[in-house]
Every structure is written in structure tokens, then in C-alpha cells.
Design a protein around this motif. Sequence first.
Motif, mmCIF file in Angstrom:
data_model
loop_
_atom_site.group_PDB
_atom_site.id
_atom_site.type_symbol
_atom_site.label_atom_id
_atom_site.label_comp_id
_atom_site.label_asym_id
_atom_site.label_seq_id
_atom_site.Cartn_x
_atom_site.Cartn_y
_atom_site.Cartn_z
ATOM 1 N N LEU A 28 13.925 119.069 59.515
ATOM 2 C CA LEU A 28 13.813 120.388 58.894
ATOM 3 C C LEU A 28 12.401 120.695 58.396
ATOM 4 N N GLY A 29 11.644 119.672 58.082
ATOM 5 C CA GLY A 29 10.272 119.888 57.600
ATOM 6 C C GLY A 29 9.384 120.583 58.624
ATOM 7 N N PHE A 30 9.840 120.645 59.896
ATOM 8 C CA PHE A 30 9.008 121.229 60.967
ATOM 9 C C PHE A 30 9.591 122.514 61.557
ATOM 10 N N ALA A 66 10.964 129.015 56.045
ATOM 11 C CA ALA A 66 11.397 127.785 56.698
ATOM 12 C C ALA A 66 12.899 127.838 56.923
ATOM 13 N N VAL A 67 13.381 127.018 57.862
ATOM 14 C CA VAL A 67 14.829 126.884 58.034
ATOM 15 C C VAL A 67 15.410 126.099 56.850
ATOM 16 N N HIS A 68 14.600 125.183 56.292
ATOM 17 C CA HIS A 68 15.143 124.292 55.249
ATOM 18 C C HIS A 68 15.362 125.014 53.927
ATOM 19 N N LYS A 79 15.472 117.692 44.909
ATOM 20 C CA LYS A 79 15.090 116.345 44.423
ATOM 21 C C LYS A 79 13.608 116.057 44.637
ATOM 22 N N TYR A 80 12.951 116.821 45.522
ATOM 23 C CA TYR A 80 11.516 116.591 45.757
ATOM 24 C C TYR A 80 10.624 117.609 45.030
ATOM 25 N N ALA A 81 11.250 118.529 44.287
ATOM 26 C CA ALA A 81 10.480 119.637 43.683
ATOM 27 C C ALA A 81 9.397 119.107 42.744
HETATM 28 P P1 NAP Z 1 17.638 121.365 52.072
HETATM 29 O O1 NAP Z 1 17.045 121.923 50.832
HETATM 30 O O2 NAP Z 1 17.143 121.898 53.353
HETATM 31 O O3 NAP Z 1 17.391 119.802 52.022
HETATM 32 C C1 NAP Z 1 18.109 118.882 52.823
HETATM 33 C C2 NAP Z 1 17.249 117.670 53.111
HETATM 34 O O4 NAP Z 1 16.324 117.989 54.147
HETATM 35 C C3 NAP Z 1 16.365 117.187 51.974
HETATM 36 O O5 NAP Z 1 17.060 116.424 51.044
HETATM 37 C C4 NAP Z 1 15.349 116.405 52.767
HETATM 38 O O6 NAP Z 1 15.923 115.253 53.387
HETATM 39 C C5 NAP Z 1 15.091 117.310 53.926
HETATM 40 N N1 NAP Z 1 14.050 118.332 53.752
HETATM 41 C C6 NAP Z 1 14.232 119.682 53.731
HETATM 42 N N2 NAP Z 1 13.060 120.289 53.661
HETATM 43 C C7 NAP Z 1 12.109 119.341 53.624
HETATM 44 C C8 NAP Z 1 10.684 119.374 53.569
HETATM 45 N N3 NAP Z 1 10.012 120.532 53.558
HETATM 46 N N4 NAP Z 1 10.018 118.211 53.523
HETATM 47 C C9 NAP Z 1 10.692 117.057 53.563
HETATM 48 N N5 NAP Z 1 12.031 116.952 53.643
HETATM 49 C C10 NAP Z 1 12.734 118.086 53.682
HETATM 50 O O7 NAP Z 1 19.238 121.541 52.065
HETATM 51 P P2 NAP Z 1 20.290 121.436 50.876
HETATM 52 O O8 NAP Z 1 19.984 120.228 50.032
HETATM 53 O O9 NAP Z 1 21.592 121.538 51.527
HETATM 54 O O10 NAP Z 1 20.070 122.756 50.013
HETATM 55 C C11 NAP Z 1 19.360 122.802 48.769
HETATM 56 C C12 NAP Z 1 19.359 124.249 48.262
HETATM 57 O O11 NAP Z 1 18.650 125.071 49.189
HETATM 58 C C13 NAP Z 1 20.765 124.886 48.133
HETATM 59 O O12 NAP Z 1 20.806 125.656 46.937
HETATM 60 C C14 NAP Z 1 20.859 125.779 49.341
HETATM 61 O O13 NAP Z 1 21.718 126.879 49.099
HETATM 62 C C15 NAP Z 1 19.428 126.227 49.505
HETATM 63 N N6 NAP Z 1 19.075 126.658 50.870
HETATM 64 C C16 NAP Z 1 18.223 127.707 50.984
HETATM 65 C C17 NAP Z 1 17.812 128.119 52.235
HETATM 66 C C18 NAP Z 1 16.865 129.286 52.337
HETATM 67 O O14 NAP Z 1 16.304 129.700 51.337
HETATM 68 N N7 NAP Z 1 16.656 129.870 53.512
HETATM 69 C C19 NAP Z 1 18.242 127.452 53.385
HETATM 70 C C20 NAP Z 1 19.082 126.342 53.236
HETATM 71 C C21 NAP Z 1 19.494 125.954 51.968
HETATM 72 P P3 NAP Z 1 16.074 113.778 52.812
HETATM 73 O O15 NAP Z 1 17.047 113.887 51.677
HETATM 74 O O16 NAP Z 1 16.631 113.020 53.976
HETATM 75 O O17 NAP Z 1 14.754 113.281 52.383
#
Ligand code: NAP
Length: 484
Positions: free
Chosen positions: A249-251, A266-268, A273-275
Motif C-alpha cells: 500500500l505504501g506505493f 493514496a490508496v492506503h 500506529k506509525y503516526a
Molecule cells: P491502513 O491505514 O491502510 O494501514 C494498513 C497497514 O498498511 C498498516 O498497518 C501498514 O502495514 C501498511 N501501510 C499503509 N500505509 C503505509 C505507508 N504509507 N507506509 C508504510 N506502511 C503502510 O488501513 P487500516 O489500518 O485498515 O485503516 C486505518 C484508518 O484509515 C481507518 O480509520 C480507515 O477507515 C482509514 N482509511 C482511510 C482511507 C482514505 O482516507 N482513503 C483508506 C483506507 C482506510 P503494517 O502494519 O504491515 O506495517
Amino acid sequence: MSTSPSRPTVTLIPGDGIGPECVNAAVDIIAAVGVDIDWDERHAGERVFEAGIASGVPDDTIDSINRTRVVLKGPLGTPVGYGEKSANVTLRKLFETYANIRPVRELPGVTTRYSGSGIDLVVVRENVEDLYAGIEHMQTPGVAQCLKLISRKGCDKIVRLAFEFARSEGRRSVACATKANIMKLTEGEMKRTFERIAPEYPEIEAWHVIIDNCAHQLVKKPEQFDVIVTTNMNGDIISDLTSALVGGLGFAPSANLGSDVAIFEAVHGSAPKYAGRNVINPTAVVLSAVMMLKHLGEFEAAETVEHAVLSTLQQGHLTGDVVGYDRGVSTSEYTKAIIANLGNRVDGYTVRRVNPIQIPPAPKDPVTVRPTSREIVGTDIFVETGHFPEQLGPVLERLADGTPLRLKMISNRGTKVYPDGNRNIDVVDQYRCRFVRRDDATPLELNMIRDLLALIEAEYPWCHIELLQLFDGQPSYTKAQGED
Ligand code: NAP
């Protein structure tokens, strides 16, 4: 390096969790490449929910986007206990950004099990319809329903945009991925629309793939795909899969495009936890900013930043998500390395030269399909009862006796259970009762269905009703499993 004569204004939403770190990296890189943007910083997401705004998107942010029409945003979180809907989904729907473009490509220096295969594909996901319309009801205390709404207009817009996008990037093929074999009217609408529009783009190969096989093929041989256009939920799932093919997701960047507004993110998500730890990978937001630069017409700057990201990765500046958090470079070091690499090129990696995308004008008329004839031929009345089919059926037959409608069959979760129903079905307390006209020569009218409903509700509470219609002689409904 800027080629644009005027200084664009862009709404900047730093977002939650790791969002501000990612967005700051992108802003610094854009400044360093020499594109002068007037950033209008606004907020949405967690802090807005906590301030008591139920949508998570305040008015000043909406006003800003209405003015600028372009947004670069970090991920937004939905804190537990606040808000019914995600602020992200609210933003997409408020500005009708009906297309979500999610490109992935093999990156130098980022070793995956697919390295060397040359993955370079884009998922074009419909972004506002489908199950994500979020229309859900409990039909009975134990049976939930979510409406899957797919419109001809929505399919038309996303399919045209997918072909226009492919054309703008000089891509060779567009695959349409659906579950039309099962959902013939909803997913089938996307497939039929694709088949209708594809001949308008003769230079692009067009093919259909069933979505589950698409997932299988993406894992098995991803390099066979170029552009994939698909419905909302299919696209949500396969685009996370495609991001994993190139390093995670980082890419994975994305653009939410509508006729008037474009939101780059980003898609992520906010990876809380990394904030604030200065360890995350900002590439997805930086590449989203590259997409934004192209949208703003800054093609040269976009190309320069993309090459700088590729150079940085090839030189081995890799963040913790790729090489482990004990070994990875910090977010700020990585950003500095990209800035230092502006102007560098990577041998063997070309970046796509793109032409401005022609976003097709969306028709404003709500009616896009006008059949020359339509006829009501029956109704599906969904009732709640703890009765078994052999108890329910005779009661409904008696109630309909003497009316212009007769009970044709009853189904439970889509399978016929009466008459001569499947005895293996483990029924639940919601039945679809299909009534059709007794006499094909007598047209049905709505008041006849209302009269039948009144008779039925004296015995069973109804929870849903649908008309069975013919449009130009074609049924507007599907049959139950086992229905003749
Ligand atoms: P997430 O934030 O995408 O994180 C999931 C995992 O992906 C992280 O724990 C980490 O993996 C990895 N990751 C994501 N982005 C990264 C980056 N830039 N650099 C390094 N590693 C990265 O998904 P989530 O934990 O399910 O969601 C957290 C919050 O984000 C929720 O409130 C959700 O609703 C919201 N969300 C927002 C959007 C958006 O704004 N478009 C999209 C999706 C989710 P590891 O744990 O393996 O290190």
C-alpha cells in the motif's frame, strides 16, 4: 520548470495518522521541482468528527473544493463512536468523483515475487454506485439487505472514462471485470455498456473477464493486464491486491475524478500506529501528487518527480515497510533523497508520456433509457414470517384468490421453496412472494397491487416490494433459482 502560466490553487487536506507526514513530503517535492501552487489548507476526518460535525467534512472544506476543484489529501480516519459514514466516502459522493483511478507499476529496487514481470496496470473503479451507495436495511430482525444500485448512466461514464484514460496514456487494452454471470442485471449492465462503447475505441483491445478469474489471473500473470474497469466493490478489492503486487500500500496512488472535481490521495489509510514516527513510506501520496501535476497540465514536472522517485528507490533508499523498520530510511530522509534526485533518470524505466485526458461530459438528464413500451406483469412482495413454505403458500394463494394476481412461487434467499420447492433449503424469516397476472390479456394497474398488499398485510407484515415490469417486452427482473 513550471510550464503553467497561472498559479493553480489546490485544496490541501493533511488528513489523519500518517497523513500529514505523507502530504508534507509531496508538498516539499512539488516546491522543489518548481511548480508554484497556492495551497489552501483545510481539514476533514477525525478532528472534524470530534468537533461534532457528523459528516467529518466541514463547510469551509467543501467551499474550498468548490472553488479550487483540485484536492491533494492525506488519508482520513473514522474514529470509533463518531460518524455514520466515512469522511472519504462523503467527499467522493459530495463531488461526484465517479472514477477512482489506481495505477501500479513495478518499481526499481523494490523486490517482490513479481520483480521482472513488468507490471504496469491501472484499475479504473466506479466510485459512487454499487453496494457502496450504503443503502442498507434490516428486513427482519435477523435478515439484512444492502441495495446494489448500478445505473446505465454510471456505467456509461466509467467505461468512457476508462477508454479515454487508456487513450491518454497510450495503453493497449481495457479489460472489463464483472460478475455478470451471476448478477445479470447489475453487473451485467456494466458488461453490456462496455461491449456497446468499446467499438468507439478501435485502437484499444477490449475484453471481458469474470471478476473472480480476474483476481486469479492478477496473481498468476499480472503483466497480461493494462487497464481494468470494474464496479465499485470489485475495484476496491482488486486494487488492494494490485498494490501488493508491486510492494504494498505504501506505493499505491490514486485519483478520484469527476466531471468537475479531482481528488488525489493514496490508496492506503491513516495507519495510526506509525503516526508521527517519521518512518512511513510517503511514495503513494507523492505518486498521487504526480497524477495531480498531470491533471494540472504540469507534465514535465510530473515526469521529473516520477523519475526522481524511481531513482531514489533504485539507489536503495527504502523505507521500513519494504526492508523492515530497523533498517529503513526515515520518511524525511527518503523525501530529501527524492528532492536530490530531481533531474535524474533511471535506465530501463520509462515513464509514460501522457496526453490530457478528455473527461467525457456527463449528461445531466436523470433519464438515460426511455423504453417505447412498459407493462406491469406482477409484483414481488417480501414478507416476514416464521412459517415454513408449505404453511405460507396456501395462505397466500387463498388471499390472492379472486384478485387479478396469482401466486407464482415463493423463494427464500433467492431459491424457490414453493410450490414443489427445494426441501434442503434452511429457510429464514424473509420470503419473496412472486405474484403474476392471471390473465396476460388484462393489463395490471398499481391499485391492483395495492389491494393485494392490503390483503396480505392483514396476515403477514411485508418488508419490501418490487414491481415486475417488461420494458420493450423484456423482463426487468430475474428468476429465482429453480423457478421456471
Ligand atoms: P491502513 O491505514 O491502510 O494501514 C494498513 C497497514 O498498511 C498498516 O498497518 C501498514 O502495514 C501498511 N501501510 C499503509 N500505509 C503505509 C505507508 N504509507 N507506509 C508504510 N506502511 C503502510 O488501513 P487500516 O489500518 O485498515 O485503516 C486505518 C484508518 O484509515 C481507518 O480509520 C480507515 O477507515 C482509514 N482509511 C482511510 C482511507 C482514505 O482516507 N482513503 C483508506 C483506507 C482506510 P503494517 O502494519 O504491515 O506495517
